[in-house]
Design a protein around this motif. Structure first.
Motif, PDB file in Angstrom:
ATOM      1  N   ILE A   1      19.654 -16.399  31.237  1.00 32.94           N
ATOM      2  CA  ILE A   1      20.461 -15.277  30.978  1.00 32.94           C
ATOM      3  C   ILE A   1      22.528 -15.386  30.019  1.00 32.94           C
ATOM      4  N   TYR A   2      22.546 -14.213  29.384  1.00 34.35           N
ATOM      5  CA  TYR A   2      23.404 -14.506  28.400  1.00 34.35           C
ATOM      6  C   TYR A   2      24.915 -13.116  28.992  1.00 34.35           C
ATOM      7  N   GLY A   3      24.625 -12.300  30.628  1.00 34.42           N
ATOM      8  CA  GLY A   3      25.497 -11.605  31.255  1.00 34.42           C
ATOM      9  C   GLY A   3      24.940 -10.075  31.928  1.00 34.42           C
ATOM     10  N   TYR A   4      26.274  -9.770  32.309  1.00 30.80           N
ATOM     11  CA  TYR A   4      25.572  -9.167  33.712  1.00 30.80           C
ATOM     12  C   TYR A   4      26.189  -7.407  33.222  1.00 30.80           C
TER      13      TYR A   4
ATOM     14  N   PRO B   1      28.866 -12.842  15.262  1.00 29.50           N
ATOM     15  CA  PRO B   1      28.658 -13.352  17.022  1.00 29.50           C
ATOM     16  C   PRO B   1      27.709 -14.738  17.366  1.00 29.50           C
ATOM     17  N   GLU B   2      27.655 -14.865  18.250  1.00 33.04           N
ATOM     18  CA  GLU B   2      27.834 -16.377  18.221  1.00 33.04           C
ATOM     19  C   GLU B   2      25.449 -16.224  18.647  1.00 33.04           C
TER      20      GLU B   2
ATOM     21  N   GLY C   1      28.155  -6.599  14.293  1.00 35.60           N
ATOM     22  CA  GLY C   1      26.097  -7.204  14.815  1.00 35.60           C
ATOM     23  C   GLY C   1      25.671  -6.087  13.852  1.00 35.60           C
ATOM     24  N   THR C   2      24.533  -6.618  14.560  1.00 31.72           N
ATOM     25  CA  THR C   2      22.924  -5.781  14.846  1.00 31.72           C
ATOM     26  C   THR C   2      23.100  -5.148  16.013  1.00 31.72           C
ATOM     27  N   VAL C   3      21.564  -4.239  15.787  1.00 34.24           N
ATOM     28  CA  VAL C   3      22.424  -4.000  17.248  1.00 34.24           C
ATOM     29  C   VAL C   3      22.239  -3.938  18.777  1.00 34.24           C
ATOM     30  N   ASP C   4      21.762  -5.085  18.551  1.00 32.62           N
ATOM     31  CA  ASP C   4      21.807  -5.904  20.234  1.00 32.62           C
ATOM     32  C   ASP C   4      23.157  -6.485  19.807  1.00 32.62           C
ATOM     33  N   THR C   5      23.556  -7.045  19.781  1.00 35.85           N
ATOM     34  CA  THR C   5      25.423  -7.485  19.584  1.00 35.85           C
ATOM     35  C   THR C   5      26.045  -6.276  19.799  1.00 35.85           C
ATOM     36  N   TRP C   6      25.711  -4.734  19.508  1.00 37.55           N
ATOM     37  CA  TRP C   6      26.916  -4.036  20.119  1.00 37.55           C
ATOM     38  C   TRP C   6      26.312  -3.265  21.338  1.00 37.55           C
ATOM     39  N   LEU C   7      25.347  -2.981  21.566  1.00 38.58           N
ATOM     40  CA  LEU C   7      24.734  -3.354  22.922  1.00 38.58           C
ATOM     41  C   LEU C   7      25.169  -3.982  24.391  1.00 38.58           C
ATOM     42  N   LEU C   8      24.892  -5.537  23.493  1.00 38.04           N
ATOM     43  CA  LEU C   8      25.129  -6.216  24.150  1.00 38.04           C
ATOM     44  C   LEU C   8      26.781  -6.848  25.241  1.00 38.04           C
ATOM     45  N   TRP C   9      27.406  -6.222  23.934  1.00 37.66           N
ATOM     46  CA  TRP C   9      28.674  -6.188  24.049  1.00 37.66           C
ATOM     47  C   TRP C   9      29.165  -5.346  24.742  1.00 37.66           C
TER      48      TRP C   9
ATOM     49  N   LEU D   1      35.999  -3.908  25.955  1.00 36.31           N
ATOM     50  CA  LEU D   1      36.876  -4.228  26.053  1.00 36.31           C
ATOM     51  C   LEU D   1      37.603  -5.044  26.866  1.00 36.31           C
ATOM     52  N   GLU D   2      36.865  -5.544  27.979  1.00 39.92           N
ATOM     53  CA  GLU D   2      36.746  -6.106  29.151  1.00 39.92           C
ATOM     54  C   GLU D   2      36.049  -6.978  29.702  1.00 39.92           C
ATOM     55  N   GLY D   3      35.982  -7.857  28.175  1.00 45.49           N
ATOM     56  CA  GLY D   3      35.472  -9.176  28.602  1.00 45.49           C
ATOM     57  C   GLY D   3      33.944  -8.736  27.631  1.00 45.49           C
ATOM     58  N   GLY D   4      33.266  -8.157  26.929  1.00 45.59           N
ATOM     59  CA  GLY D   4      32.282  -8.127  26.362  1.00 45.59           C
ATOM     60  C   GLY D   4      32.146  -9.138  25.394  1.00 45.59           C
ATOM     61  N   LEU D   5      30.260  -9.913  25.796  1.00 48.07           N
ATOM     62  CA  LEU D   5      29.362 -11.023  24.862  1.00 48.07           C
ATOM     63  C   LEU D   5      29.805 -10.425  23.706  1.00 48.07           C
ATOM     64  N   HIS D   6      30.196 -11.214  22.775  1.00 50.47           N
ATOM     65  CA  HIS D   6      29.383 -11.025  21.182  1.00 50.47           C
ATOM     66  C   HIS D   6      28.821 -11.836  20.875  1.00 50.47           C
ATOM     67  N   VAL D   7      27.600 -11.470  21.039  1.00 50.65           N
ATOM     68  CA  VAL D   7      26.355 -12.604  21.581  1.00 50.65           C
ATOM     69  C   VAL D   7      24.891 -12.030  20.719  1.00 50.65           C
ATOM     70  N   THR D   8      24.181 -12.681  19.710  1.00 48.86           N
ATOM     71  CA  THR D   8      23.363 -12.368  19.308  1.00 48.86           C
ATOM     72  C   THR D   8      22.112 -13.771  19.395  1.00 48.86           C
ATOM     73  N   ASP D   9      20.545 -13.046  18.782  1.00 50.67           N
ATOM     74  CA  ASP D   9      19.929 -14.135  19.591  1.00 50.67           C
ATOM     75  C   ASP D   9      19.369 -14.682  18.549  1.00 50.67           C
ATOM     76  N   VAL D  10      18.617 -15.238  18.178  1.00 51.64           N
ATOM     77  CA  VAL D  10      18.359 -15.705  16.850  1.00 51.64           C
ATOM     78  C   VAL D  10      16.889 -15.106  16.311  1.00 51.64           C
ATOM     79  N   THR D  11      16.220 -14.562  16.838  1.00 49.53           N
ATOM     80  CA  THR D  11      15.612 -13.558  15.740  1.00 49.53           C
ATOM     81  C   THR D  11      16.379 -12.518  15.062  1.00 49.53           C
ATOM     82  N   ASN D  12      16.972 -11.758  15.462  1.00 42.29           N
ATOM     83  CA  ASN D  12      17.707 -10.905  15.365  1.00 42.29           C
ATOM     84  C   ASN D  12      18.712 -11.508  14.172  1.00 42.29           C
TER      85      ASN D  12
END
Length: 559
Positions: free
Chosen positions: A244-247, A236-237, A181-189, A195-206
């Motif tokens: 809304i990606y997650g909480y 990542p996705e 991941g780029t930094v956004d993905t690492w932080l979002l995860w 480890l407890e269901g973190g989301l592996h996602v990024t956005d189109v700009t990154n």
């Protein structure tokens, strides 16, 4: 609205939106009023950069995460001390340094290597190896797919280097446990559970800065992944920039949705409200980045610029594109004066020092510390100082550093005009360096265009907050009713003849910095003279040697 004698007041400033701004040199968390766009409070933590070898730049991924969590915690404390209820924060956006590459094991949550920072140049040999097997050794070979040239800057090359050089990365990938991941993905995860269901996602700009996303389909491209030999399973996705990606799953903002993600330069474009085709902004930070909104049209540059995603503010909204001019070294050159040469004690000291002389005294500085980015894309270039005389001082060099930032921006503006056919009537600016009035006046003079600085300079974080607050399901920020920012304006004060003369000298200095750090097979070695002699036919070598000997004897006798 409720209040207590000592407690916070709910609804005091209406709905609030938080923004994580994770940059190259610092991390911040800011809280905005969605109604006014005003910054209510923030906290900032410095981020260390590591230089294990010449040209290598790394950061501790766990430290990046720690600074984000600290900034959130401290900012919430600030809110309470201001009698503002943290529960009024309805959403959080993330903006981040782009291209910086992180890999980790999804079963342990531990990074497998330090984050390789965007301006790291270690992948020069990787680029060279890829170009050798690329048809025509054309660095623009995949540009039609991803909008980017093959260079050290982008994530695919850094990820390829990690696969080639870090055994643990190969092993964890082989077990199917590697995440990239780029930094956004690492932080979002991590913020959404880790480890407890973190989301592996990024956005189109990154994603558009990795060289692995097709800028037309907005999906990972199988041909690009095959070209760079990157397994698609580690990626990542890809999502839009506003949904809304997650909480958040822990800490003082437990349960708050994360609903906006933009790379830092795209966030600044949104924060500067450059939401119409033909608008542009320039951000002066560690590097310097000029983005020009091209609307829904993909414009492939013929003059060294990048084609990138500007934003996609919602799942079902149009994708907006941009041309980008990327300069590697801007504020980093000021830190070089401070930390390496000790010419200044603080970064702010450069302005009075540069103002102490009327000009640079003919000194030109090309800060190609790790090569040149746009519009040249030359990894063989290195930093160069031209025009030194016995009268040159530290003040002249300080002024030359500021002028270098402005000249590089002028180069980008020229390229952008050639690609778009449009001359900007003003340059909107932001970033840490824009507090320097001397820099902005120099920019207006050397570019020949008025420079406009918003009075509220936190436009990068503002862009992330706007994307988060406007997301479907949040709806606290109306992007159709934006109030124009108040500005400080700087207008050109020199004649065009002087401007062009100084720019020509700059171009001369740029030419002198190239062809310095050549590939190994092209570098002159200690046996260069031997190789030259060995290329001369033996008969010609003997004849010429005998002739020189006879001439030497004749000269000796005549003397």
């Amino acid at each position: 609205m409720w209040s207590s004698a000592n407690g916070p007041v709910s609804g005091k400033h209406g709905p609030l939106v938080g923004a994580v701004d994770q940059g190259t040199s610092s991390t911040r968390f800011l809280v905005f009023s969605a109604g006014t766009g005003e910054v209510l409070t923030y906290h900032q933590e410095e981020v260390a950069q590591l230089y294990p070898q010449e040209g290598w730049v790394e950061q501790d991924s766990l430290e990046l995460l720690k600074t984000v969590l600290t900034c959130i915690h401290k900012t919430v404390e600030n809110l309470r001390s201001l009698k503002i209820d943290p529960a009024d924060i309805k959403a959080i956006g993330i903006t981040n340094q782009r291209e910086t590459t992180i890999v980790w094991d999804k079963t342990t949550g531990q990074p497998l290597y330090n984050a390789i920072v965007w301006l790291d140049a270690r992948t020069a040999s990787t680029v060279e190896a890829i170009l050798k097997v690329t048809p025509g050794q054309n660095k623009d070979y995949v540009k039609d797919l991803c909008g980017l040239p093959i260079t050290t800057y982008f994530s695919a090359l850094k990820l390829r280097w990690l696969f080639d050089n870090v055994k643990e990365v190969q092993e964890v990938a082989g077990r199917g446990n590697l995440l990239f991941g780029t930094v956004d993905t690492w932080l979002l995860w991590n913020l959404t559970g880790g480890l407890e269901g973190g989301l592996h996602v990024t956005d189109v700009t990154n994603a558009s800065r990795t060289m692995l996303m097709n800028i037309k389909t907005l999906n990972w491209d199988a041909n690009l992944c095959k070209f760079f030999n990157i397994p698609m399973a580690v990626l990542p996705e890809i999502r839009s920039s506003s949904e809304i990606y997650g909480y958040i799953t822990k800490g003082p903002l437990l349960g708050v949705p994360i609903s906006g993600v933009l790379g830092d330069q795209q966030a600044a474009l949104v924060g500067q409200m450059c939401l119409s085709r033909g608008q542009a902004k320039n951000t002066y930070g560690t590097g310097c980045f000029l983005l020009y909104n091209t609307g829904t049209q993909i414009v492939q540059s013929e003059h060294g610029l990048l084609t990138t995603i500007a934003y996609k503010l919602g799942k079902n909204t149009e994708t907006i594109y941009a041309l980008e001019g990327s300069v590697a070294i801007a504020g980093a050159a000021v830190r070089w004066l401070r930390d390496n040469l000790n010419i200044i004690k603080t970064s702010a000291d450069i302005e009075p020092l540069a103002m102490s002389v009327k000009d640079s005294g003919g000194v030109y500085f090309v800060p190609a510390f790790s090569g040149l980015f746009a519009p040249y894309w030359r990894t063989d270039a290195r930093g160069t100082i031209c025009g030194l005389t016995q009268g040159s001082t530290g003040a002249h060099l300080a002024r030359a550093v500021l002028e270098a930032v402005c000249f590089q921006t002028r180069e980008i503006l020229d390229s952008m005009q050639k690609d778009s056919g449009i001359v900007l009537n003003k340059l909107q600016v932001d970033g840490g360096m824009t507090s320097n009035n001397t820099l902005l006046q120099l920019q207006a003079d050397l570019a020949g265009v008025p420079v406009v600085r918003p009075s509220m300079t936190e436009t990068t974080a503002l862009g992330a907050a706007m994307a988060a607050g406007a997301a479907e399901g949040i709806g606290v920020w109306d992007l159709t009713k934006l109030k124009p920012l108040t500005t400080d304006d700087f207008t050109p004060s020199i004649m065009p003849e002087e401007r062009e003369q100084r720019y020509e000298r700059w171009c001369m200095a740029v030419k002198r910095c190239m062809d310095w750090e050549l590939p190994r097979d092209k570098q002159p070695g200690p046996d260069q003279e031997h190789r030259l002699l060995s290329s001369v036919p033996p008969s010609l070598f003997l004849a010429s040697s005998f002739l020189m000997l006879m001439v030497a004897r004749h000269l000796h006798k005549s003397s």
